[in-house]
Write a protein that holds these residues in place. Structure first.
Motif, PDB file in Angstrom:
ATOM      1  N   ASP A 166       0.869  -1.174   0.000  1.00 53.54           N
ATOM      2  CA  ASP A 166       0.000   0.000   0.000  1.00 53.54           C
ATOM      3  C   ASP A 166       0.907   1.225   0.000  1.00 53.54           C
ATOM      4  O   ASP A 166       1.772   1.357   0.877  1.00 53.54           O
ATOM      5  N   ASP A 167       0.729   2.107  -0.971  1.00 51.10           N
ATOM      6  CA  ASP A 167       1.612   3.257  -1.121  1.00 51.10           C
ATOM      7  C   ASP A 167       1.561   4.211   0.078  1.00 51.10           C
ATOM      8  O   ASP A 167       2.453   5.036   0.250  1.00 51.10           O
ATOM      9  N   ARG A 168       0.545   4.100   0.910  1.00 48.09           N
ATOM     10  CA  ARG A 168       0.429   4.979   2.078  1.00 48.09           C
ATOM     11  C   ARG A 168       1.224   4.462   3.276  1.00 48.09           C
ATOM     12  O   ARG A 168       1.428   5.198   4.255  1.00 48.09           O
ATOM     13  N   ALA A 169       1.651   3.225   3.223  1.00 50.95           N
ATOM     14  CA  ALA A 169       2.225   2.583   4.401  1.00 50.95           C
ATOM     15  C   ALA A 169       3.542   3.208   4.836  1.00 50.95           C
ATOM     16  O   ALA A 169       3.773   3.413   6.035  1.00 50.95           O
ATOM     17  N   GLU A 170       4.418   3.499   3.903  1.00 55.58           N
ATOM     18  CA  GLU A 170       5.732   4.024   4.273  1.00 55.58           C
ATOM     19  C   GLU A 170       5.609   5.368   4.980  1.00 55.58           C
ATOM     20  O   GLU A 170       6.274   5.618   6.001  1.00 55.58           O
ATOM     21  N   ALA A 171       4.744   6.261   4.468  1.00 58.00           N
ATOM     22  CA  ALA A 171       4.552   7.565   5.101  1.00 58.00           C
ATOM     23  C   ALA A 171       3.921   7.414   6.486  1.00 58.00           C
ATOM     24  O   ALA A 171       4.285   8.135   7.429  1.00 58.00           O
ATOM     25  N   TYR A 172       2.983   6.490   6.613  1.00 57.71           N
ATOM     26  CA  TYR A 172       2.362   6.246   7.915  1.00 57.71           C
ATOM     27  C   TYR A 172       3.412   5.801   8.931  1.00 57.71           C
ATOM     28  O   TYR A 172       3.501   6.342  10.054  1.00 57.71           O
ATOM     29  N   ASP A 173       4.233   4.839   8.546  1.00 56.97           N
ATOM     30  CA  ASP A 173       5.249   4.340   9.466  1.00 56.97           C
ATOM     31  C   ASP A 173       6.283   5.415   9.799  1.00 56.97           C
ATOM     32  O   ASP A 173       6.788   5.470  10.933  1.00 56.97           O
ATOM     33  N   ALA A 174       6.605   6.259   8.845  1.00 60.99           N
ATOM     34  CA  ALA A 174       7.544   7.346   9.110  1.00 60.99           C
ATOM     35  C   ALA A 174       6.977   8.309  10.152  1.00 60.99           C
ATOM     36  O   ALA A 174       7.699   8.793  11.034  1.00 60.99           O
ATOM     37  N   GLN A 175       5.685   8.568  10.076  1.00 64.25           N
ATOM     38  CA  GLN A 175       5.027   9.427  11.057  1.00 64.25           C
ATOM     39  C   GLN A 175       5.087   8.798  12.448  1.00 64.25           C
ATOM     40  O   GLN A 175       5.374   9.484  13.446  1.00 64.25           O
ATOM     41  N   VAL A 176       4.822   7.503  12.512  1.00 66.99           N
ATOM     42  CA  VAL A 176       4.870   6.805  13.792  1.00 66.99           C
ATOM     43  C   VAL A 176       6.288   6.808  14.353  1.00 66.99           C
ATOM     44  O   VAL A 176       6.509   7.091  15.542  1.00 66.99           O
ATOM     45  N   ALA A 177       7.274   6.493  13.517  1.00 65.29           N
ATOM     46  CA  ALA A 177       8.661   6.451  13.977  1.00 65.29           C
ATOM     47  C   ALA A 177       9.106   7.801  14.534  1.00 65.29           C
ATOM     48  O   ALA A 177       9.771   7.869  15.576  1.00 65.29           O
ATOM     49  N   LEU A 178       8.732   8.874  13.859  1.00 66.94           N
ATOM     50  CA  LEU A 178       9.100  10.209  14.339  1.00 66.94           C
ATOM     51  C   LEU A 178       8.443  10.496  15.685  1.00 66.94           C
ATOM     52  O   LEU A 178       9.083  11.015  16.605  1.00 66.94           O
TER      53      LEU A 178
END
Length: 239
Positions: free
Chosen positions: A158-170
């Motif tokens: 899912d193309d949204r997954a990487e941005a979502y995880d980056a938000q969580v990691a930050l």
């Protein structure tokens, strides 16, 4: 009051006996989890609370245990304090109990299972309540990020997954309670991010606690986002 937290993912493959021949693939993740738990214990909490996803809301205050038998491994893990009583720990909490056992933790321990679809405001309120259970509370928060980071992931790509995880990691790396509270339950569900509800419990517990975050691990083996983080008292607050 929340004095420290450790955030770890909860794949059963963290347990070497479950991973079997694939155990070395998660050696770095396993080590990061051990370091986070060790730092949590160093904060000397009066009470340790495990928070992780479960099929329904449940609380263990008098001990509890879970099993890895569903993965073909004939053993389990139990909470450090109290007898084995009540319902079986959810899989996420069982992994957390295993992490505590591996670390040799001997602290009064409660556990709390939260459904993946739990409302945000309820999770924030639960966190505030947990933080008030003792003068010094520590949380071990179990949860995975998106399961849609590759075509071989459980939820496909899912193309949204990487941005979502980056938000969580930050957010986890900076102890940003507002950013965790803002995670969207619908998007989280679509990305199979079962850590959303537990992370928002952490957000509620951490409000006003003056904590610093440290991200120890941020990778997506098997197409699933795994994060390890430590939240500790800010230097000025601890002095």
């Amino acid at each position: 009051m929340l004095v420290a937290a450790a955030v770890c993912p909860c794949p059963p493959l963290l347990v070497p006996e479950v991973a079997a021949g694939a155990a070395p693939e998660l050696a770095a993740l396993r080590a990061a989890c051990a370091e986070a738990v060790a730092e949590l214990v160093t904060a000397e909490p009066d009470l340790l609370v495990l928070v992780g996803e479960g099929p329904q809301a449940e609380v263990w205050t008098e001990g509890g245990a879970g099993t890895f038998q569903r993965y073909g491994v004939p053993f389990g893990a139990r909470l450090p304090s109290g007898p084995v009583s009540g319902p079986e720990l959810s899989p996420a909490l069982t992994v957390g109990a295993w992490l505590l056992t591996e670390a040799g933790v001997q602290l009064p321990t409660h556990a709390c299972a939260v459904p993946a679809d739990a409302p945000v405001d309820r999770m924030l309120g639960l966190g505030q309540g947990l933080a008030g259970l003792a003068d010094r509370v520590g949380l071990l928060v179990l949860g995975d990020g998106s399961a849609c980071r590759s075509v071989k992931a459980p939820g496909y790509l899912d193309d949204r997954a990487e941005a979502y995880d980056a938000q969580v990691a930050l957010a986890l790396g900076t102890a940003d309670t507002a950013a965790l509270a803002a995670l969207d339950p619908q998007l989280s569900a679509e990305l199979l991010a079962v850590g959303r509800a537990p992370w928002q419990v952490l957000a509620g517990a951490g409000q006003g606690a003056d904590l610093e975050g440290r991200l120890r691990y941020d990778e997506a083996p098997y197409g699933v986002g795994y994060f390890v983080a430590s939240w500790t008292r800010a230097r000025a607050a601890a002095a």
